[in-house]
Each structure stands twice: as structure tokens, then as C-alpha cells.
Motif scaffolding. Structure first.
Motif, PDB file in Angstrom:
ATOM      1  N   ASP A   1      14.468  15.978   5.156  1.00 49.48           N
ATOM      2  CA  ASP A   1      15.004  15.573   6.099  1.00 49.48           C
ATOM      3  C   ASP A   1      16.482  16.070   6.341  1.00 49.48           C
ATOM      4  OD1 ASP A   1      12.987  13.467   6.394  1.00 49.48           O
ATOM      5  OD2 ASP A   1      13.681  12.733   4.724  1.00 49.48           O
ATOM      6  N   MET A   2      17.187  16.447   5.012  1.00 55.19           N
ATOM      7  CA  MET A   2      18.593  16.735   5.135  1.00 55.19           C
ATOM      8  C   MET A   2      18.536  18.313   5.746  1.00 55.19           C
ATOM      9  SD  MET A   2      20.291  15.439   1.748  1.00 55.19           S
ATOM     10  CE  MET A   2      19.018  15.576   0.489  1.00 55.19           C
ATOM     11  N   ILE A   3      17.723  19.040   5.238  1.00 54.85           N
ATOM     12  CA  ILE A   3      17.830  20.483   5.663  1.00 54.85           C
ATOM     13  C   ILE A   3      17.175  20.665   6.950  1.00 54.85           C
ATOM     14  CG2 ILE A   3      16.897  22.797   5.115  1.00 54.85           C
ATOM     15  CD1 ILE A   3      18.948  22.081   3.148  1.00 54.85           C
ATOM     16  N   LEU A   4      16.197  19.984   7.336  1.00 54.10           N
ATOM     17  CA  LEU A   4      15.537  19.959   8.734  1.00 54.10           C
ATOM     18  C   LEU A   4      16.629  19.373   9.893  1.00 54.10           C
ATOM     19  CD1 LEU A   4      13.461  20.282  10.654  1.00 54.10           C
ATOM     20  CD2 LEU A   4      12.492  18.037  10.215  1.00 54.10           C
ATOM     21  N   GLY A   5      17.285  18.223   9.400  1.00 60.44           N
ATOM     22  CA  GLY A   5      18.265  17.688  10.494  1.00 60.44           C
ATOM     23  C   GLY A   5      19.594  18.625  10.726  1.00 60.44           C
TER      24      GLY A   5
END
Length: 313
Positions: free
Chosen positions: A87-91
Motif C-alpha cells: 500500500d505504501m509503495i503503490l500509494g
């Protein structure tokens, strides 16, 4: 394994070690209880008339099944946050890339700086909400699927115990326990001990079946709220590199250059942070991110110019 009577001031332990000389393993020995300041995972010298030699050991107390080991090296692991790195990298990556591509596209279509700013803000708000909603729904659905599968497995263990034990016997091979060649082999004894335990403990049986068959344990569970909020926040942060330049200047060319530079720098930074977690080569990941973003920007600009030409023919 036979029980050995020992004084209260001593603790029975199972010594599992890799010795340089051949000797029986899983030997029950009596050793003094470890002092309070004992370094966990330390190498112990065991004698009984033999030459002292160090061996890496696991000390397993018979009474409470707790092991003494060094926790310090575990700090290299990311910890519970590992479940949210997607979620962090995608966001942040989506915020950086999609907003920059949007700005580049409308710039190529001939919009002025104020219109580009409004478009980038709208894109940021819409993208962040969409990202958060998508992550929330996807994560919640995934966890619901896991719970449903666990419920089915729990029912299967109760109603088809023998078949589930045979299923577990097959799964043991996947965690490195070889198939037994005969009833006297160590592999057979290990399997018989494990299956005997799980035959009497349905709750534990369900957990190990779920862990081995579905790859799911309690520590891998994800909160849809954390996933959604993480994606929303980091998407917004990433998008700021393409919003702020158009907010501080009316010169759209300067703003686009500033947006490009800021986005590329942050893309490189995200690649570096990602490889800190993956223990990979930072510049490879950073360069990959950079090529994708720069290439996508060029394509978006070309599409914008093309549509502008078609509309204003």
C-alpha cells in the motif's frame, strides 16, 4: 523421549546441535538454569568428560516450551509493517506518476498554468479517494475470503479428521520434512509425532493447515482501514510534486520543469526506500522507476499534443 528427574534448581532441556563429531542428537541433559543476564543464542560448551567445543544450540525448556535465543538479529526484519508495504509503495508511486502524467498531458494540450493547477488538484483528490476506496474494498474482500476458507477448513477438520491428517501429512513435505522410507526412519518418527499432536488438537490442526495450504497466519492479517488510509495519504503526498509548482508560479513552462525535477527526485528516493526494505540494489529499482515515469510522461505529452491538434483543427 524419556523423562529425567532433576533437582528444582536445574532445568531439563533438549539439545539440538550440529556437532563436528558424530554423536546422538535430541539428547536430554541436565544443565543449570541460565542466569538472568545470559545472552540468548549464545554458544554453550557441553562436556561430560569430553573435550569442550562450541556448538550453536537451541535451548528448549521441557516445562514451558520457551526457547532462549538472541532477538537482536530480528531487528533486521521490517516487522508487522511488512503487510502494508504494498500500500505504501503503490500509494506514493501512483501519486507521483499518475499526477505527473496528468499534468504533462494537459500541458501538451495547451492549458494555461491556472487550469493545469485546477486539473492537478482535481486529479489528486479523485485519485486519492479512488486509491483509498480500492485498497479498502480489496483488502476487506481478501480478509473475508481468508475467514471463509478458515471456516471451511475448521469444518473439514471436525468432519473429515482422517482425510485432513493425510492432507497435513502431504503438506509437511512442503516445509522440508522428507517423506519416510520406513517405520524406523527419523522422518517417520517426526511425522508420527506431529500428526499425533494435531490429531488431538483440532484448533492447532486448523491453524497449521491454513498456514501451510493458504499461506495465512494471524500476523499476516491486514486492516482495510490502515490499507485505505495509507494509500490515501501517500498518494496525496506523491501528487504534491506536480501540484505545488503550478501553485507557486504562473509560468507553466517553469512549473512543468520544476514538477519534472521534483517527481524524478522523489521517484529515485522511493526506489531507494523500497530497496532498503527488499535488501536489493537501490539504483536498479530507482532507475526502473525513473524510466517508467519519464517514458510515461513523454507518452502523455505526445497524446496531449495530438488531441490538441485534433480539437483545434
Amino acid at each position: 523421549m524419556a523423562e529425567v528427574d532433576v533437582p528444582q534448581e536445574q532445568v531439563k532441556v533438549v539439545q539440538i546441535a550440529e556437532e563436528t563429531e558424530k554423536e546422538p542428537q535430541d539428547k536430554v541433559t541436565d544443565v543449570e538454569a541460565p542466569p538472568a543476564d545470559m545472552k540468548r543464542g549464545a554458544k554453550l560448551n557441553q562436556g561430560s568428560g569430553r573435550k569442550n567445543r562450541a556448538s550453536t544450540m537451541t535451548l528448549l525448556t521441557v516445562d514451558n516450551s520457551k526457547s532462549f535465543y538472541n532477538h537482536d538479529y530480528k531487528k533486521e526484519h521490517i516487522g508487522e509493517s511488512r503487510e502494508y508495504w504494498r500500500d505504501m509503495i503503490l500509494g506514493v508511486n501512483d501519486g507521483l506518476v499518475s499526477t505527473f502524467l496528468l499534468v504533462t498531458g494537459v500541458y501538451g494540450s495547451g492549458m494555461d498554468a491556472k487550469d493545469i493547477l485546477l486539473t492537478s488538484i482535481s486529479g489528486t483528490v479523485a485519485g486519492a479517494i479512488s486509491m483509498a476506496a480500492g485498497e479498502y474494498v480489496a483488502t476487506k474482500t481478501q480478509e473475508e475470503v481468508k475467514r471463509a476458507e478458515c471456516a471451511l477448513e475448521e469444518k473439514a477438520v471436525k468432519e473429515h479428521k482422517k482425510d485432513e491428517l493425510r492432507f497435513l501429512n502431504d503438506l509437511l513435505t512442503s516445509i522440508g520434512i522428507p517423506e519416510a522410507d520406513d517405520n524406523e526412519s527419523e522422518e517417520f518418527k517426526v511425522r508420527r509425532t506431529l500428526l499425533g499432536y494435531y490429531e488431538k488438537n483440532d484448533a492447532a490442526h486448523v491453524k497449521i493447515n491454513v498456514a501451510l495450504a493458504f499461506g495465512d497466519v494471524e500476523s499476516s492479517q491486514r486492516s482495510p482501514y490502515i490499507a485505505g488510509l495509507t494509500a490515501f495519504f501517500l498518494f496525496t503526498v506523491g501528487a504534491m510534486s506536480s501540484v505545488i509548482p503550478f501553485a507557486v508560479t504562473d509560468n507553466k513552462q517553469s512549473a512543468l520543469i520544476a514538477s519534472f525535477v521534483a517527481t524524478m527526485v522523489l521517484i529515485l528516493l522511493v526506489g531507494g526506500v523500497k530497496t532498503w526494505a527488499t535488501k536489493g540494489v537501490w539504483w536498479v529499482s530507482a532507475l526502473e522507476n525513473l524510466i517508467i515515469t519519464a517514458g510515461g510522461g513523454g507518452i502523455a505529452y505526445g497524446i496531449g499534443v495530438g488531441f490538441d491538434s485534433l480539437v483545434h483543427k
